[in-house]
Design a protein around this motif. Structure first.
Motif, mmCIF file in Angstrom:
data_model
loop_
_atom_site.group_PDB
_atom_site.id
_atom_site.type_symbol
_atom_site.label_atom_id
_atom_site.label_comp_id
_atom_site.label_asym_id
_atom_site.label_seq_id
_atom_site.Cartn_x
_atom_site.Cartn_y
_atom_site.Cartn_z
ATOM 1 N N GLY A 152 0.789 -1.256 0.021
ATOM 2 C CA GLY A 152 0.069 -0.025 -0.046
ATOM 3 C C GLY A 152 0.849 1.212 -0.030
ATOM 4 O O GLY A 152 0.350 2.453 -0.267
ATOM 5 N N TRP A 202 0.954 -3.514 -5.602
ATOM 6 C CA TRP A 202 0.040 -3.584 -6.599
ATOM 7 C C TRP A 202 -1.053 -2.277 -6.267
ATOM 8 O O TRP A 202 -0.633 -1.451 -5.663
ATOM 9 N N PRO A 257 5.062 2.825 0.463
ATOM 10 C CA PRO A 257 6.801 2.518 0.672
ATOM 11 C C PRO A 257 6.749 1.790 2.170
ATOM 12 O O PRO A 257 6.465 2.570 3.034
ATOM 13 N N GLU A 313 -6.435 -0.946 -9.545
ATOM 14 C CA GLU A 313 -6.267 -1.210 -11.062
ATOM 15 C C GLU A 313 -5.804 -2.618 -11.380
ATOM 16 O O GLU A 313 -6.244 -3.253 -12.449
HETATM 17 C C1 6R9 Z 1 -3.208 -2.283 -3.139
HETATM 18 C C2 6R9 Z 1 -3.222 -0.617 -3.137
HETATM 19 C C3 6R9 Z 1 -2.006 1.719 -5.007
HETATM 20 C C4 6R9 Z 1 -0.900 2.752 -4.967
HETATM 21 C C5 6R9 Z 1 0.274 2.585 -6.029
HETATM 22 C C6 6R9 Z 1 1.548 3.017 -5.191
HETATM 23 C C7 6R9 Z 1 0.910 2.634 -3.765
HETATM 24 C C8 6R9 Z 1 1.155 0.261 -3.241
HETATM 25 C C9 6R9 Z 1 3.184 0.016 -2.843
HETATM 26 C C10 6R9 Z 1 3.249 1.320 -2.913
HETATM 27 C C11 6R9 Z 1 5.317 1.713 -2.633
HETATM 28 C C12 6R9 Z 1 4.424 -0.364 -2.078
HETATM 29 N N1 6R9 Z 1 1.819 1.544 -3.503
HETATM 30 N N2 6R9 Z 1 1.754 -0.513 -2.797
HETATM 31 N N3 6R9 Z 1 3.900 2.404 -2.934
HETATM 32 N N4 6R9 Z 1 5.433 0.510 -2.083
HETATM 33 N N5 6R9 Z 1 4.919 -1.872 -1.727
HETATM 34 O O1 6R9 Z 1 -2.484 -0.110 -2.254
HETATM 35 O O2 6R9 Z 1 -4.073 -0.322 -4.136
HETATM 36 O O3 6R9 Z 1 -5.281 1.930 -3.048
HETATM 37 O O4 6R9 Z 1 -5.013 1.424 -5.382
HETATM 38 O O5 6R9 Z 1 -2.950 2.079 -4.285
HETATM 39 O O6 6R9 Z 1 -0.057 2.630 -3.670
HETATM 40 O O7 6R9 Z 1 1.502 4.490 -5.475
HETATM 41 O O8 6R9 Z 1 0.130 2.898 -7.098
HETATM 42 P P1 6R9 Z 1 -4.294 1.363 -4.106
#
Ligand code: 6R9
Length: 598
Positions: A352, A376, A354, A379
């Motif tokens: 969600g 992820w 970093p 989308e």
């Molecule tokens: C599953 C979820 C997506 C956005 C994604 C990004 C951020 C998700 C991350 C991350 C850094 C990670 N994001 N995983 N940033 N490291 N491991 O969170 O979906 O709410 O649609 O958000 O979250 O920017 O594009 P969603």
């Protein structure tokens, strides 16, 4: 043949031993990354599922619930629910099948047809899980909404989706929905869970409608490509976008549950996310159930002591949560963990936002196992990039693409295509080769916005990232102004619009202000209309106004007043400049700046 055959390579075993001194764990599903990747085909992943009896297609709820009755799991616990007040409720697969069938029958009795939209607005109660799966059985399209949304986000989403029915509680109905009924004329039915005063057109009680319904329901023919779930997400501008997901997504939920979360039959799995956000649906409902795994559902919000008690008391083996939660635990220190027996826990993952390297390392010290970050989006429907149980974790990296997923770092070309950037550690946009089963099939009613996400056979994620020479991906930032707070995606435009409704506000610009625990907090800059003076009382009033309209999950935590807000010549508020000034960073290219606060 399912493809997760356990390919034992000497190197992988060494890695495994290094990572797990003294802990019992099954052989990871994904033991040899390269070999599994090379052999993987989505058709094989599809073949691990049953399909509807008699060749009736593919339905998420059948795969997640009913089919387990045919595989000897009828009496196995599917959902173990722990209520806020300590109450517990267990639903085994047979009971979950019966309850979801009752709900599907109730929808049919109300006249809901295939494809019609069902919203679920409630805390993490058992009925939330029953409603989502039951609506899928009835081939309705489900949208779980976060219960901390205020009336405005609820109304906008219900309008876009054309919601026909809402399942909620009397308290939430009175507080949030009742006043919206005139604005939502197409919302014809409301089903209320639990006791409490609430009345209105089409309002019925679960106990009168669902409980007496038949526990037998035959799922109608379901095309794998028919719409199943509608999850809202936010962009930089405009209304929230309804990402369309289809029944075929269950193929990815099943495979990623095995590969990225390493789910095994006797696991006790706990995903802490609320189903109002996609993680709480794909991995809080579908992925564990489709893999036949017992899933713990905790109604209470985060509190370290409660969480440690759940991990210990339920003997949780696989845990999927958010970096914000890890950071909150880190703040309390490893001492807070002392006395808890967490020896059952064998795999912890997060998504969600970093996950900082310090948090990964702290996991190693405090829990005796590193946290596995994965990446992820709403989308993508399912996990696309992950750190795996059998692979070394590079702290700070999101990991490597799942089998079946091709990722790349790309640059958009002026001609509207993309070019792949091959040099390691070069920053570019993260892109995924299309298609895969859980890929969104559209933004509801927004063809143009959907089309813009794709070029030359790639889905463009809007995230900036780098890939190192070993193929691990590293998150750099978002290419847009969308805010991530405590793992929740918030559209600045939605917040600005709510502020602009207040009579004192002339303009509003909203940014994510970096925060050491929740990642970013929502901060608003406001210019007032003539006749209004900035001051503490007005600030509090605006914070209260926004909270009432938007709900605690979306409302700004801070508001600052400005005489004017910086705008481009085309009239757009320059959020980037507001952010740079807030953080004391270089202001960047100002060539499009028209008006300014100075
Ligand atoms: C599953 C979820 C997506 C956005 C994604 C990004 C951020 C998700 C991350 C991350 C850094 C990670 N994001 N995983 N940033 N490291 N491991 O969170 O979906 O709410 O649609 O958000 O979250 O920017 O594009 P969603």
């Amino acid at each position: 043949m399912p493809v997760d055959a356990d390919v034992l390579s000497a190197a992988a075993v060494r890695t495994r031993i290094r990572k797990d001194p003294g802990r019992l764990r099954p052989v990871p599903h994904l033991l040899d990354y390269e070999a599994t990747r090379a052999a993987f085909r989505w058709e094989d992943a599809r073949a691990t599922l049953d399909g509807l009896p008699g060749g009736g297609g593919l339905n998420i709820a059948h795969e997640a619930v009913d089919r387990h009755l045919l595989h000897g799991r009828a009496g196995k616990t599917a959902i173990r629910w722990i209520g806020k007040d300590g109450a517990r409720r267990e639903l085994n697969f047979a009971q979950l099948a019966a309850e979801t069938s009752r709900f599907a029958n109730a929808l049919q009795a109300l006249g809901l047809r295939q494809g019609e939209r069902v919203f679920v607005l409630m805390g993490r109660l058992p009925e939330l899980y029953v409603s989502v799966l039951g609506a899928l059985k009835a081939r309705c399209v489900v949208t779980p909404l976060f219960s901390a949304f205020g009336p405005e986000p609820i109304a906008t989403r219900a309008e876009v989706a054309d919601a026909r029915l809402v399942v909620t509680t009397p308290e939430l109905y009175q507080r949030k929905l009742h006043g919206l009924r005139e604005r939502l004329p197409r919302l014809q039915h409301v089903i209320l869970v639990g006791e409490g005063e609430a009345e209105g057109p089409g309002v019925r009680r679960w106990k009168d409608l669902v409980d007496p319904a038949s526990p037998v329901f035959t799922i109608g023919r379901t095309e794998p490509q028919s719409m199943a779930l509608l999850h809202f997400t936010s962009g930089t501008t405009g209304r929230p976008k309804g990402a369309v997901h289809v029944h075929e997504a269950v193929v990815a939920h099943a495979a990623t549950g095995r590969y990225a979360l390493d789910l095994h039959d006797d696991d006790i799995f706990w995903c802490t996310a609320d189903p109002g956000w996609i993680t709480g649906t794909s991995y809080g409902i579908v992925a564990p159930l489709v893999n036949g795994v017992t899933s713990v559902v905790v109604e209470a919000e985060f509190d370290a002591q409660t969480w440690y008690s759940v991990l210990e008391g339920e003997r949780v083996t696989v845990w999927y949560t958010a970096p914000t939660a890890f950071r909150m635990m880190m703040k309390l220190g490893a001492e807070a963990l002392r006395g808890y027996d967490l020896s059952a826990l064998r795999f912890a993952a997060s998504v969600g936002e970093p996950l900082n390297p310090e948090a990964v390392l702290w996991g190693g010290e405090a829990f005796g196992l590193p946290f596995h970050d994965n990446w992820w989006q709403t989308e993508t429907g399912g996990i696309m990039i992950a750190n795996y149980a059998a692979m070394d974790v590079k702290p700070g990296s999101m990991g490597k693409p799942l089998p079946g997923i091709t990722a790349a770092i790309v640059r958009r070309t002026p001609a509207g295509g993309v070019e792949v950037v091959d040099t390691p550690m070069t920053e570019g946009e993260l892109a995924l080769r299309t298609p895969w089963p859980s890929m969104m099939r559209g933004y509801l009613h927004e063809e143009e916005r959907y089309r813009k996400c794709f070029a030359d056979g790639w889905y463009l994620t809007g995230d900036l990232a780098q890939r190192d020479e070993e193929g691990y991906y590293w998150f750099v930032g978002r290419a847009d102004d969308v805010i991530k707070s405590a793992g929740h995606l918030i559209g600045p435009f939605e917040v600005e619009s709510a502020l602009m409704e207040h009579p004192a506000v002339a303009e509003a610009g909203v940014i994510g202000k970096p925060d050491p625990v929740v990642g970013e907090v929502v901060k608003a800059f406001v210019a007032l209309k003539p006749g209004y003076e900035p001051g503490e009382a007005l600030r509090r009033e605006l914070l209260g106004h926004a909270r009432k309209r938007l709900g605690a999950a979306v409302a700004p935590k801070e508001i600052d007043f400005r005489a004017n807000l910086p705008r481009t010549r085309s009239g757009k508020i320059m959020r980037r400049l507001l952010k740079a000034r807030e953080l004391g960073l270089p202001e960047g290219d100002l060539s499009t700046l028209e008006s300014d606060e100075k």
